[in-house]
Design an enzyme around this catalytic site. Sequence first.
Site, PDB file in Angstrom:
ATOM      1  N   LYS A 121       2.904   9.841   8.478  1.00 30.43           N
ATOM      2  CA  LYS A 121       1.979   9.198   9.649  1.00 30.43           C
ATOM      3  C   LYS A 121       2.562   9.574  10.986  1.00 30.43           C
ATOM      4  O   LYS A 121       2.554  10.665  11.198  1.00 30.43           O
ATOM      5  CB  LYS A 121       2.099   7.666   9.279  1.00 30.43           C
ATOM      6  CG  LYS A 121       1.178   7.038   8.448  1.00 30.43           C
ATOM      7  CD  LYS A 121       0.805   5.747   8.642  1.00 30.43           C
ATOM      8  CE  LYS A 121      -0.216   5.260   7.506  1.00 30.43           C
ATOM      9  NZ  LYS A 121      -1.347   5.419   7.931  1.00 30.43           N
ATOM     10  N   PHE A 150       0.977  -1.047  -0.016  1.00 30.05           N
ATOM     11  CA  PHE A 150      -0.098   0.133  -0.030  1.00 30.05           C
ATOM     12  C   PHE A 150       1.072   1.216   0.024  1.00 30.05           C
ATOM     13  O   PHE A 150       1.852   1.312   1.002  1.00 30.05           O
ATOM     14  CB  PHE A 150      -1.043   0.036   1.181  1.00 30.05           C
ATOM     15  CG  PHE A 150      -2.078   1.150   1.203  1.00 30.05           C
ATOM     16  CD1 PHE A 150      -3.029   1.118   0.391  1.00 30.05           C
ATOM     17  CD2 PHE A 150      -1.627   2.315   1.824  1.00 30.05           C
ATOM     18  CE1 PHE A 150      -4.209   2.010   0.029  1.00 30.05           C
ATOM     19  CE2 PHE A 150      -2.602   3.447   1.706  1.00 30.05           C
ATOM     20  CZ  PHE A 150      -3.682   3.358   0.933  1.00 30.05           C
ATOM     21  N   ASP A 184       9.541   2.500   1.629  1.00 32.17           N
ATOM     22  CA  ASP A 184       8.457   3.119   2.076  1.00 32.17           C
ATOM     23  C   ASP A 184       8.121   2.899   3.581  1.00 32.17           C
ATOM     24  O   ASP A 184       7.752   1.807   3.856  1.00 32.17           O
ATOM     25  CB  ASP A 184       6.936   2.859   1.403  1.00 32.17           C
ATOM     26  CG  ASP A 184       5.796   3.480   1.757  1.00 32.17           C
ATOM     27  OD1 ASP A 184       5.675   3.905   2.874  1.00 32.17           O
ATOM     28  OD2 ASP A 184       4.661   3.291   1.096  1.00 32.17           O
TER      29      ASP A 184
HETATM   30  C1  LIG Z   1       2.915   2.307   3.669  1.00 34.86           C
HETATM   31  C2  LIG Z   1       2.132   3.283   3.498  1.00 34.86           C
HETATM   32  N1  LIG Z   1       2.556   3.927   2.459  1.00 34.86           N
HETATM   33  C3  LIG Z   1       1.642   5.121   2.057  1.00 34.86           C
HETATM   34  C4  LIG Z   1       0.643   5.540   2.551  1.00 34.86           C
HETATM   35  C5  LIG Z   1      -0.298   6.651   2.368  1.00 34.86           C
HETATM   36  O1  LIG Z   1      -0.122   7.632   3.303  1.00 34.86           O
HETATM   37  P1  LIG Z   1      -1.204   9.051   3.211  1.00 34.86           P
HETATM   38  O2  LIG Z   1      -2.678   8.327   3.565  1.00 34.86           O
HETATM   39  O3  LIG Z   1      -0.510   9.794   4.270  1.00 34.86           O
HETATM   40  O4  LIG Z   1      -1.285   9.367   2.046  1.00 34.86           O
HETATM   41  C6  LIG Z   1       0.028   4.791   3.708  1.00 34.86           C
HETATM   42  C7  LIG Z   1      -1.231   4.842   4.560  1.00 34.86           C
HETATM   43  O5  LIG Z   1      -1.692   4.111   5.200  1.00 34.86           O
HETATM   44  C8  LIG Z   1       0.889   3.627   4.102  1.00 34.86           C
HETATM   45  O6  LIG Z   1       0.696   2.667   5.030  1.00 34.86           O
END
Ligand SMILES: Cc1ncc(COP(=O)(O)O)c(C=O)c1O
Length: 399
Positions: free
Chosen positions: A254, A140, A225
């Site tokens: 986050k 994700f 990520d």
């Molecule tokens: C691993 C990861 N990357 C990217 C995102 C996307 O982040 P945002 O919701 O701040 O755009 C999330 C959100 O849950 C995530 O868990």
Amino acid sequence: MRFGKVSKWQELERKYFMNTVERVPVTIVRGKGARVWDEDGREYLDFVGGWAVDSLGHCPPVVAEAVTGQVNTLIQTSNQFYTVPQIRLAELLVSNSCLDKVFFCNSGAEANEGAVKLARRYGQHHLNGAYEVISTMGSFHGRTLGMVAATGQPGFQQPYVPLPTGFINVNYNDIEAIKAVTTEQTCAVMLEPIQGEGGVNLPADNYLKMVREWCDQKGILLILDEIQTGIGRTGTLFAYEQYGIEPDVMTLAKGLGGGVPIGAILAKERASVFVPGEHGSTFGGNPLMCAAAYATLRFIIDNDIPEKVKKVGQYLIDGLEGLKQKYQFITDVRGRGLLVAVEFSSDIAKSVLTDCLDKGLLVNRLKPNALRFIPPLIISNDDVDEAVGILDKALSNIA
Ligand SMILES: Cc1ncc(COP(=O)(O)O)c(C=O)c1O
């Protein structure tokens, strides 16, 4: 069961909001530490933590103080100018990671988009224009069109076809799959060290090391990520530290802001190839959010929160393992630090969640048959005992 009626606020939400999220029927009006209160004054122990965001709990004094001070000093300039909070935050991030340079933005998806743009620029400079990014099934990476293409989950992708090109999704934990699709067009591999939203899926032994070696062999970038796994969540400041590798590019969001929205791209010097005008953001690095993030990160580092997360996280896993011994329909307990999931043999997550809610515990439904626990990093063993106790009661109603 105390959740039957729809409150005035919930009715207004139905009237005015686009229908993008299935909300839990609680209107939260206040929070402190690991607790929140709803509009009727009911208290809940929060094991959702704003989706792994409220790293220091709700309204942490250090963040409240930093934000209050900054709000009365300087809220926003443009990035044409130097501002002190963003430079202090950049220095703190760089001196506590293996990366050299920072770019600030506003969310996780935006950080990942920027990381992919950076990788494409790297491809133009060093790899004859290579532009493809390999990512994994079950990942994700966010909700922008580009990140939907990077996110290897058909459910997120199908509503938006055709998707931007330049992304290939392969099976997670399968180094051969990455090797098989790497071509002259590949500029980067993008991975979460532990897949969060996709199921709290841990990397197999040596997987990340093998990916690192492959990227080195091919001269392509490894983007990690760490939006969910970073800032102490898994028991070290960044998850990569536990796997004996270093990324070329890392994205954060986050937990970085202690509840205030901020994202960041970090890169090794050699991968930091943007020149002025190639990337930017109006609000990115805004003094207000950088002051909040600096206070959050400073607190996490100075109080060795990652070490505490390791211990309390293990205590949580042990407690959940105890429930697994008791309830045959718990098929798996997995995670690292305070990123933990419990999987069931059938689709009971929603009803368990509702029962937990009724008993004063907020948990996250990860999948129809799995719950996720991503509480503030400052929870105590007593909080864990309380949460496991409530879950136990909820599960005994199912058994
Ligand atoms: C691993 C990861 N990357 C990217 C995102 C996307 O982040 P945002 O919701 O701040 O755009 C999330 C959100 O849950 C995530 O868990």
